[in-house]
Design an enzyme around this catalytic site. Structure first.
Site, PDB file in Angstrom:
ATOM      1  N   GLY A  10       0.701  -1.261   0.067  1.00 43.06           N
ATOM      2  CA  GLY A  10      -0.090  -0.018   0.015  1.00 43.06           C
ATOM      3  C   GLY A  10       0.753   1.411   0.009  1.00 43.06           C
ATOM      4  O   GLY A  10       2.165   1.153   0.238  1.00 43.06           O
ATOM      5  N   LEU A  38      -6.754 -10.394   6.569  1.00 38.15           N
ATOM      6  CA  LEU A  38      -7.448  -9.556   7.528  1.00 38.15           C
ATOM      7  C   LEU A  38      -8.736 -10.166   7.615  1.00 38.15           C
ATOM      8  O   LEU A  38      -9.655 -10.283   8.615  1.00 38.15           O
ATOM      9  CB  LEU A  38      -7.651  -8.156   6.953  1.00 38.15           C
ATOM     10  CG  LEU A  38      -6.371  -7.205   7.414  1.00 38.15           C
ATOM     11  CD1 LEU A  38      -6.806  -5.753   7.004  1.00 38.15           C
ATOM     12  CD2 LEU A  38      -5.973  -7.227   8.880  1.00 38.15           C
ATOM     13  N   ALA A  61      -6.167  -2.414   3.829  1.00 35.79           N
ATOM     14  CA  ALA A  61      -7.839  -2.359   3.832  1.00 35.79           C
ATOM     15  C   ALA A  61      -8.131  -2.789   2.214  1.00 35.79           C
ATOM     16  O   ALA A  61      -7.445  -2.944   1.353  1.00 35.79           O
ATOM     17  CB  ALA A  61      -8.088  -0.887   4.039  1.00 35.79           C
ATOM     18  N   TYR A 126     -18.136   0.553   0.607  1.00 44.66           N
ATOM     19  CA  TYR A 126     -16.878   0.900   1.115  1.00 44.66           C
ATOM     20  C   TYR A 126     -16.952   1.629   2.306  1.00 44.66           C
ATOM     21  O   TYR A 126     -16.319   1.347   3.324  1.00 44.66           O
ATOM     22  CB  TYR A 126     -16.045   1.390   0.017  1.00 44.66           C
ATOM     23  CG  TYR A 126     -14.713   2.036   0.354  1.00 44.66           C
ATOM     24  CD1 TYR A 126     -13.620   1.091   0.896  1.00 44.66           C
ATOM     25  CD2 TYR A 126     -14.652   3.573   0.536  1.00 44.66           C
ATOM     26  CE1 TYR A 126     -12.551   1.824   1.211  1.00 44.66           C
ATOM     27  CE2 TYR A 126     -13.296   4.040   0.918  1.00 44.66           C
ATOM     28  CZ  TYR A 126     -12.365   3.286   1.281  1.00 44.66           C
ATOM     29  OH  TYR A 126     -11.254   3.633   1.608  1.00 44.66           O
TER      30      TYR A 126
END
Length: 298
Positions: A10, A38, A61, A126
């Site tokens: 990321g 995750l 994420a 989201y």
């Protein structure tokens, strides 16, 4: 201080690695697949425990905003439940956690700059998953800092700056939305903010700095204004250039809604930690110049 960051590729994780180089007081270690999923709670504590953190940075994420509308279960498993598992694991290990969230949780008709007291109104799957992640994080570990940020770009990965430069190599005119407003934020500045906050949390100094903060680049613009600055900067450094034509959100429909006003006030962060991000124009010029000199526009 050993910072263990969830996610390896990321923008913020890569920026943290870069910004920590040469610092004797900070070591940044990233954890990700296959050790950490995750969406699989059984992997979270073992992966973090093996990394031996003094502090955890929850940066990984699910970020595919439009795709999330078709994959709500996965988005919530990663962004909501996953964030809670990271916070809970940090609590078990007895360490604080810094969690990254998003302007998307604000939504609604209210105009910015938004501070931390405003109502949330997520405008899609989201956004709802990220808000649920904030709540799960706060419940699972009271020693937390949640950073909401916006319009993130960097020399790494896919982002608006890299997209504009790539498209300017291919077209003479680019159409860009002009009725969405925000605060463009360099991931390199976010990394600096995280390091400053982590140091304050680690050292204590008799102050309780835990809680929710907004952090974004100084100043504001719309997407087309951001694009014009990127391309003008590119031309200044001998890179690709294209004209920008304004369109409305209605002219560029997407599966998920976007906030119309994502401008963030970073005053609380500045008050707590004594630092404010540079103006977005300054930080984006640094990134554009760097991309033109050293980074392929993939």
């Amino acid at each position: 201080m050993r910072l263990v960051v969830t996610g390896r590729e990321g923008q913020v994780a890569r920026s943290l690695i870069e910004r920590s180089r040469g610092r004797a007081d900070v070591e940044v270690v990233t954890v990700g697949r296959p050790a950490l999923f995750l969406e699989d709670p059984a992997t979270v504590l073992p992966a973090l425990q093996a990394a031996a953190p003094d502090m955890v940075v929850s940066a990984a994420a699910y970020t595919a905003v439009d795709k999330a509308e078709d994959e709500p279960d996965l988005a919530f498993a990663i962004n909501a439940a996953g964030a809670g598992h990271v916070a809970a694991a940090a609590a078990v290990l007895g360490v604080p956690v810094i969690h990254l969230s998003t302007d998307y949780v604000l939504g609604g008709p209210k105009k910015g700059p938004h501070d931390e007291t405003g109502a949330t109104l997520p405008c899609g799957v989201y956004a709802a998953s990220k808000l649920a992640g904030e709540e799960a994080m706060a419940r699972a570990n009271p020693r937390h800092v949640i950073l909401r940020t916006a319009w993130v770009y960097s020399p790494f990965g896919k982002n608006f700056v890299r997209t504009m430069l790539k498209l300017a190599n291919e077209r003479d005119t680019l159409t860009v939305v002009s009725d969405q407003w925000g605060s463009p934020t360099s991931a390199l500045d976010i990394a600096d903010a995280i390091l400053i906050a982590a140091t304050a949390m680690h050292e204590g100094c008799g102050r309780d700095v835990h809680g929710l903060y907004h952090f974004a680049g100084t100043g504001e613009t719309n997407w087309s204004g951001f694009a014009r600055h990127i391309l003008a900067t590119s031309r200044k450094y001998g890179g690709p250039y294209a004209e920008v034509s304004d369109i409305t959100t209605a002219d560029y429909p997407t599966k998920a809604n976007r906030p119309h006003d994502s401008r963030l006030s970073s005053a609380w962060f500045a008050g707590a930690f004594g630092w404010t991000a540079p103006h977005w124009r300054e930080s984006s010029e640094v990134v554009v110049a760097r991309l033109l000199n050293s980074e392929p526009l993939l």
